[in-house]
Write a protein that holds these residues in place. Sequence first.
Motif, PDB file in Angstrom:
ATOM      1  N   THR A  80      -5.851  -1.929  15.074  1.00  0.00           N
ATOM      2  CA  THR A  80      -5.456  -1.049  13.980  1.00  0.00           C
ATOM      3  C   THR A  80      -3.945  -1.028  13.844  1.00  0.00           C
ATOM      4  O   THR A  80      -3.395  -1.124  12.749  1.00  0.00           O
ATOM      5  CB  THR A  80      -5.991   0.378  14.202  1.00  0.00           C
ATOM      6  N   TYR A  98       3.826   7.904  14.367  1.00  0.00           N
ATOM      7  CA  TYR A  98       3.301   7.842  13.003  1.00  0.00           C
ATOM      8  C   TYR A  98       3.618   6.466  12.431  1.00  0.00           C
ATOM      9  O   TYR A  98       4.777   6.061  12.405  1.00  0.00           O
ATOM     10  CB  TYR A  98       3.951   8.912  12.118  1.00  0.00           C
ATOM     11  N   GLN A 101       2.046   2.199   6.018  1.00  0.00           N
ATOM     12  CA  GLN A 101       2.247   0.934   5.324  1.00  0.00           C
ATOM     13  C   GLN A 101       3.578   0.954   4.578  1.00  0.00           C
ATOM     14  O   GLN A 101       4.050   2.003   4.143  1.00  0.00           O
ATOM     15  CB  GLN A 101       1.107   0.656   4.339  1.00  0.00           C
ATOM     16  N   ASN A 114     -10.442  -2.505   2.835  1.00  0.00           N
ATOM     17  CA  ASN A 114      -9.140  -1.853   2.809  1.00  0.00           C
ATOM     18  C   ASN A 114      -8.896  -1.163   4.145  1.00  0.00           C
ATOM     19  O   ASN A 114      -9.765  -0.474   4.665  1.00  0.00           O
ATOM     20  CB  ASN A 114      -9.063  -0.820   1.680  1.00  0.00           C
ATOM     21  N   GLY A 115      -7.696  -1.334   4.693  1.00  0.00           N
ATOM     22  CA  GLY A 115      -7.332  -0.689   5.944  1.00  0.00           C
ATOM     23  C   GLY A 115      -6.689   0.663   5.691  1.00  0.00           C
ATOM     24  O   GLY A 115      -6.506   1.080   4.548  1.00  0.00           O
ATOM     25  N   PRO A 116      -6.331   1.359   6.754  1.00  0.00           N
ATOM     26  CA  PRO A 116      -5.714   2.676   6.589  1.00  0.00           C
ATOM     27  C   PRO A 116      -4.301   2.568   6.020  1.00  0.00           C
ATOM     28  O   PRO A 116      -3.615   1.561   6.199  1.00  0.00           O
ATOM     29  CB  PRO A 116      -5.683   3.226   8.017  1.00  0.00           C
ATOM     30  N   LEU A 117      -3.861   3.611   5.316  1.00  0.00           N
ATOM     31  CA  LEU A 117      -2.500   3.678   4.803  1.00  0.00           C
ATOM     32  C   LEU A 117      -1.542   4.212   5.846  1.00  0.00           C
ATOM     33  O   LEU A 117      -0.355   3.925   5.827  1.00  0.00           O
ATOM     34  CB  LEU A 117      -2.444   4.560   3.556  1.00  0.00           C
ATOM     35  N   ILE A 119      -1.529   5.965  10.211  1.00  0.00           N
ATOM     36  CA  ILE A 119      -2.242   6.420  11.409  1.00  0.00           C
ATOM     37  C   ILE A 119      -1.278   7.246  12.251  1.00  0.00           C
ATOM     38  O   ILE A 119      -0.058   7.112  12.161  1.00  0.00           O
ATOM     39  CB  ILE A 119      -2.824   5.271  12.271  1.00  0.00           C
TER      40      ILE A 119
END
Length: 124
Positions: A80, A98, A101, A114-117, A119
């Motif tokens: 991730t 934190y 993108q 789509n991946g996370p914006l 984490i």
Amino acid sequence: MDAATTNAIVALDLATGKEAGRTPGSADANLRVLGLDEKGAVLAYQETTLGGAGGAVWRVGPRTHAKTRVLCVGAAGRDTEASFEAGGQVRYARGHLYLGQKLISAPDEPTEKNGPLAIVIGTR
């Protein structure tokens, strides 16, 4: 030395402009300075390595230039963490890392995953 393999935090003497200390980084991961902690130590984020280790946040002592790891992502979160593009947003506060993108735009085609914006990684 090749700029791609030189990865260190260098302290300079402001009176002379000469090097006052050096903290080596990792040969296989970028080391990005995040800022200073409340005691004046440098905080730096070491990105995930190509070999599979997760990233880490390091504290660099202002007088000794010694590195102390304050947070480790771990191998379980490596994939991730690695999905975030180089140059993206990185912050560290109150024991949490934190990651965000760099660019956010319209969603990709519905068939693409789509991946996370963003984490947040930290301890409880």
